[in-house]
Design a protein around this motif. Structure first.
Motif, PDB file in Angstrom:
ATOM      1  N   ARG A  74      59.404  14.719  35.337  1.00  6.80           N
ATOM      2  CA  ARG A  74      59.747  15.431  34.099  1.00  6.80           C
ATOM      3  C   ARG A  74      59.089  16.812  34.076  1.00  6.80           C
ATOM      4  N   LEU A  75      57.817  16.883  34.422  1.00  3.34           N
ATOM      5  CA  LEU A  75      57.146  18.183  34.458  1.00  3.34           C
ATOM      6  C   LEU A  75      57.805  19.093  35.488  1.00  3.34           C
ATOM      7  N   PHE A  76      58.139  18.543  36.633  1.00  2.37           N
ATOM      8  CA  PHE A  76      58.799  19.317  37.690  1.00  2.37           C
ATOM      9  C   PHE A  76      60.128  19.887  37.186  1.00  2.37           C
ATOM     10  N   VAL A  77      60.940  19.041  36.547  1.00  2.16           N
ATOM     11  CA  VAL A  77      62.248  19.487  36.041  1.00  2.16           C
ATOM     12  C   VAL A  77      62.073  20.531  34.937  1.00  2.16           C
ATOM     13  N   ASP A  78      61.130  20.299  34.043  1.00  2.00           N
ATOM     14  CA  ASP A  78      60.913  21.243  32.941  1.00  2.00           C
ATOM     15  C   ASP A  78      60.446  22.610  33.430  1.00  2.00           C
ATOM     16  N   ARG A  79      59.853  22.650  34.609  1.00  7.61           N
ATOM     17  CA  ARG A  79      59.344  23.910  35.134  1.00  7.61           C
ATOM     18  C   ARG A  79      60.319  24.589  36.103  1.00  7.61           C
ATOM     19  N   ILE A  80      61.528  24.018  36.258  1.00  7.38           N
ATOM     20  CA  ILE A  80      62.528  24.701  37.082  1.00  7.38           C
ATOM     21  C   ILE A  80      62.926  25.972  36.350  1.00  7.38           C
ATOM     22  N   SER A  81      62.584  27.104  36.902  1.00  2.93           N
ATOM     23  CA  SER A  81      62.738  28.377  36.180  1.00  2.93           C
ATOM     24  C   SER A  81      64.168  28.888  36.171  1.00  2.93           C
ATOM     25  N   GLU A  82      64.913  28.626  37.220  1.00  3.66           N
ATOM     26  CA  GLU A  82      66.294  29.119  37.261  1.00  3.66           C
ATOM     27  C   GLU A  82      67.122  28.241  38.174  1.00  3.66           C
ATOM     28  N   ILE A  83      68.429  28.230  37.904  1.00  6.34           N
ATOM     29  CA  ILE A  83      69.351  27.432  38.704  1.00  6.34           C
ATOM     30  C   ILE A  83      69.803  28.258  39.899  1.00  6.34           C
ATOM     31  N   LYS A  84      69.691  27.682  41.061  1.00  8.25           N
ATOM     32  CA  LYS A  84      70.098  28.389  42.265  1.00  8.25           C
ATOM     33  C   LYS A  84      71.593  28.680  42.216  1.00  8.25           C
ATOM     34  N   PRO A  85      71.989  29.954  42.297  1.00 12.40           N
ATOM     35  CA  PRO A  85      73.419  30.276  42.234  1.00 12.40           C
ATOM     36  C   PRO A  85      74.133  29.870  43.514  1.00 12.40           C
ATOM     37  N   LEU A  86      75.399  29.513  43.373  1.00 11.90           N
ATOM     38  CA  LEU A  86      76.212  29.200  44.537  1.00 11.90           C
ATOM     39  C   LEU A  86      76.670  30.490  45.200  1.00 11.90           C
ATOM     40  N   LEU A 114      84.412  15.802  44.267  1.00 11.79           N
ATOM     41  CA  LEU A 114      83.643  16.980  44.662  1.00 11.79           C
ATOM     42  C   LEU A 114      82.185  16.855  44.245  1.00 11.79           C
ATOM     43  N   LEU A 115      81.949  16.436  43.014  1.00  9.32           N
ATOM     44  CA  LEU A 115      80.577  16.345  42.496  1.00  9.32           C
ATOM     45  C   LEU A 115      79.773  15.284  43.246  1.00  9.32           C
ATOM     46  N   SER A 116      80.409  14.173  43.584  1.00 13.80           N
ATOM     47  CA  SER A 116      79.693  13.130  44.324  1.00 13.80           C
ATOM     48  C   SER A 116      79.373  13.581  45.739  1.00 13.80           C
ATOM     49  N   GLN A 117      80.264  14.384  46.330  1.00 19.02           N
ATOM     50  CA  GLN A 117      79.997  14.895  47.671  1.00 19.02           C
ATOM     51  C   GLN A 117      78.895  15.947  47.667  1.00 19.02           C
ATOM     52  N   LEU A 118      78.891  16.814  46.659  1.00 22.56           N
ATOM     53  CA  LEU A 118      77.888  17.869  46.579  1.00 22.56           C
ATOM     54  C   LEU A 118      76.485  17.310  46.327  1.00 22.56           C
ATOM     55  N   THR A 279      74.284  23.980  29.095  1.00 21.02           N
ATOM     56  CA  THR A 279      73.028  23.319  28.749  1.00 21.02           C
ATOM     57  C   THR A 279      72.968  21.980  29.456  1.00 21.02           C
ATOM     58  N   VAL A 280      71.989  21.816  30.313  1.00 21.86           N
ATOM     59  CA  VAL A 280      71.891  20.617  31.138  1.00 21.86           C
ATOM     60  C   VAL A 280      70.894  19.642  30.526  1.00 21.86           C
ATOM     61  N   THR A 281      71.283  18.372  30.463  1.00 22.45           N
ATOM     62  CA  THR A 281      70.396  17.310  30.004  1.00 22.45           C
ATOM     63  C   THR A 281      69.988  16.468  31.203  1.00 22.45           C
ATOM     64  N   VAL A 282      68.696  16.254  31.361  1.00 26.56           N
ATOM     65  CA  VAL A 282      68.179  15.429  32.454  1.00 26.56           C
ATOM     66  C   VAL A 282      67.371  14.290  31.851  1.00 26.56           C
ATOM     67  N   PRO A 324      66.801  20.369  41.559  1.00 27.40           N
ATOM     68  CA  PRO A 324      67.355  21.736  41.530  1.00 27.40           C
ATOM     69  C   PRO A 324      68.776  21.806  42.076  1.00 27.40           C
ATOM     70  N   GLY A 325      69.012  21.165  43.231  1.00 27.99           N
ATOM     71  CA  GLY A 325      70.351  21.192  43.813  1.00 27.99           C
ATOM     72  C   GLY A 325      71.362  20.440  42.972  1.00 27.99           C
ATOM     73  N   THR A 326      70.949  19.303  42.406  1.00 25.67           N
ATOM     74  CA  THR A 326      71.854  18.504  41.576  1.00 25.67           C
ATOM     75  C   THR A 326      72.241  19.257  40.308  1.00 25.67           C
ATOM     76  N   ILE A 327      71.258  19.860  39.660  1.00 22.57           N
ATOM     77  CA  ILE A 327      71.536  20.624  38.437  1.00 22.57           C
ATOM     78  C   ILE A 327      72.498  21.767  38.735  1.00 22.57           C
ATOM     79  N   ALA A 328      72.275  22.484  39.848  1.00 27.55           N
ATOM     80  CA  ALA A 328      73.151  23.601  40.212  1.00 27.55           C
ATOM     81  C   ALA A 328      74.582  23.120  40.434  1.00 27.55           C
ATOM     82  N   SER A 329      74.755  21.995  41.106  1.00 23.98           N
ATOM     83  CA  SER A 329      76.093  21.476  41.386  1.00 23.98           C
ATOM     84  C   SER A 329      76.792  21.007  40.116  1.00 23.98           C
TER      85      SER A 329
END
Length: 344
Positions: A74-86, A114-118, A279-282, A324-329
């Motif tokens: 949870r702390l790790f996710v909350d501190r993700i500063s930006e989503i890696k652009p594709l 597509l989402l399951s593959q990514l 807005t992403v919910t984790v 990070p990768g999952t949120i971006a996808s």
């Protein structure tokens, strides 16, 4: 945050990253070798002891390394500063793949594939919520002199078909009048507002059409207001096999997760919190209300266009997830699903 806290978070980040990649408990020696932490092994061991005491990491076995806890993730996710652009190539590939869908069903099937593959997780997409859609077209078709077929098409591409038994015969001219009356009342209106227009038609219809109008209005109102068939599309369940050890460590097997995936109500609740595109919910482990999913994480968001929300989508997998990768996808697929459906 103090420099000491910053350093400890970097150690936590390194533990999460390495554990997600290797599925092996992480020791202080490995951290020093793999990451440029700028401190001695003794300092790393001390910081790991503090992180463990605070509940961010744990030692699964005596003399083993450490693994993240739900609190650590949870702390790790909350501190993700930006989503890696594709990349441009990735964006074009996603858009072209989704845009090739022939209809709403095909677009959503392509989305989960597509989402399951990514993400290499289970992907779930909710059909556009009917009450939030706008009526694009209503067709009234005469099947027999006393039976009609209503075909309602929304701006999200969703198609609803309903049969109406009129209990009296009507001619082609009256069918055309019914089509004109209801199309005029519904076209371009949100379904929540359209139900009021339909109800008003039942009160103001010409006397000779009062009966047919009332029966058509009743069926349409049931479709517009009382529609509870929130359908889902799911794909990538086989990806759970890769995480068998993760779920076994929590619940003994994957069976509780598979049982939960069979319950549509459970899945709808998982997506319910994600209603705003962008807005992403984790939800991580114990944060899930469903007991069978306490060993899983869910990443979800809404999809739509121009401020309108059509529905939600997301992925489910073990807590040991590339967040990070999952949120971006998830964000990317949601964005392009909304764009594709809005253009249809």
């Amino acid at each position: 945050m103090s420099s000491t806290d910053d350093r400890r978070f970097e150690i936590l980040r390194a533990i999460v990253t390495d554990y997600v990649e290797t599925q092996e408990p992480i020791g202080s020696k490995a951290l020093v070798e793999r990451h440029q932490l700028g401190v001695s092994s003794a300092t790393v061991r001390n910081d790991m002891a503090v992180l463990e005491a605070e509940g961010y990491i744990t030692q699964p076995h005596t003399s083993s390394g450490r693994v993240p806890t739900d609190k650590g993730y949870r702390l790790f996710v909350d501190r993700i500063s930006e989503i890696k652009p594709l990349s441009n190539v990735e964006r074009r590939t996603i858009l072209n793949f989704l845009d090739s869908g022939v209809d709403l069903d095909d677009v959503l099937r392509r989305s989960v594939r597509l989402l399951s593959q990514l993400t290499r997780q289970v992907a779930i997409v909710q059909y556009p919520v009917l009450s939030l859609s706008t009526v694009r077209h209503l067709e009234v078709v005469s099947l027999t002199p006393s039976r009609l077929l209503l075909v309602l098409i929304t701006d999200t591409g969703r198609v609803e078909q309903r049969m109406v038994d009129l209990q009296e015969e009507v001619g082609d001219d009256d069918v055309a009048r019914l089509r004109e009356l209801f199309s005029g009342a519904l076209h371009g209106k949100r379904l929540e507002d359209a139900s009021h227009e339909v109800a008003e038609l039942a009160n103001t219809a010409p006397e000779e059409l009062r009966g047919p109008v009332l029966r058509v209005a009743t069926v349409l109102i049931e479709t517009l207001v009382e529609h509870h068939d929130d359908r889902l599309v799911m794909g990538g369940t086989s990806n759970l096999a890769r995480a068998a050890a993760d779920f076994a460590a929590y619940a003994g097997s994957m069976k509780p997760v598979l049982d939960a995936l069979e319950e549509q109500v459970v899945l709808l609740k998982l997506l319910a919190a994600a209603q705003n595109p962008g807005t992403v919910t984790v939800r991580i482990g114990e944060e899930n209300e469903t007991a069978n999913l306490r060993g899983a994480s869910v990443v979800s968001t809404g999809y739509g266009s121009s401020g309108a929300v059509f529905g939600s989508l997301g992925v489910l997998g073990p807590t040991r997830m590339d967040y990070p990768g999952t949120i971006a996808s998830v964000v990317a697929v949601a964005r392009y699903v909304g764009e594709v459906l809005a253009d249809r």
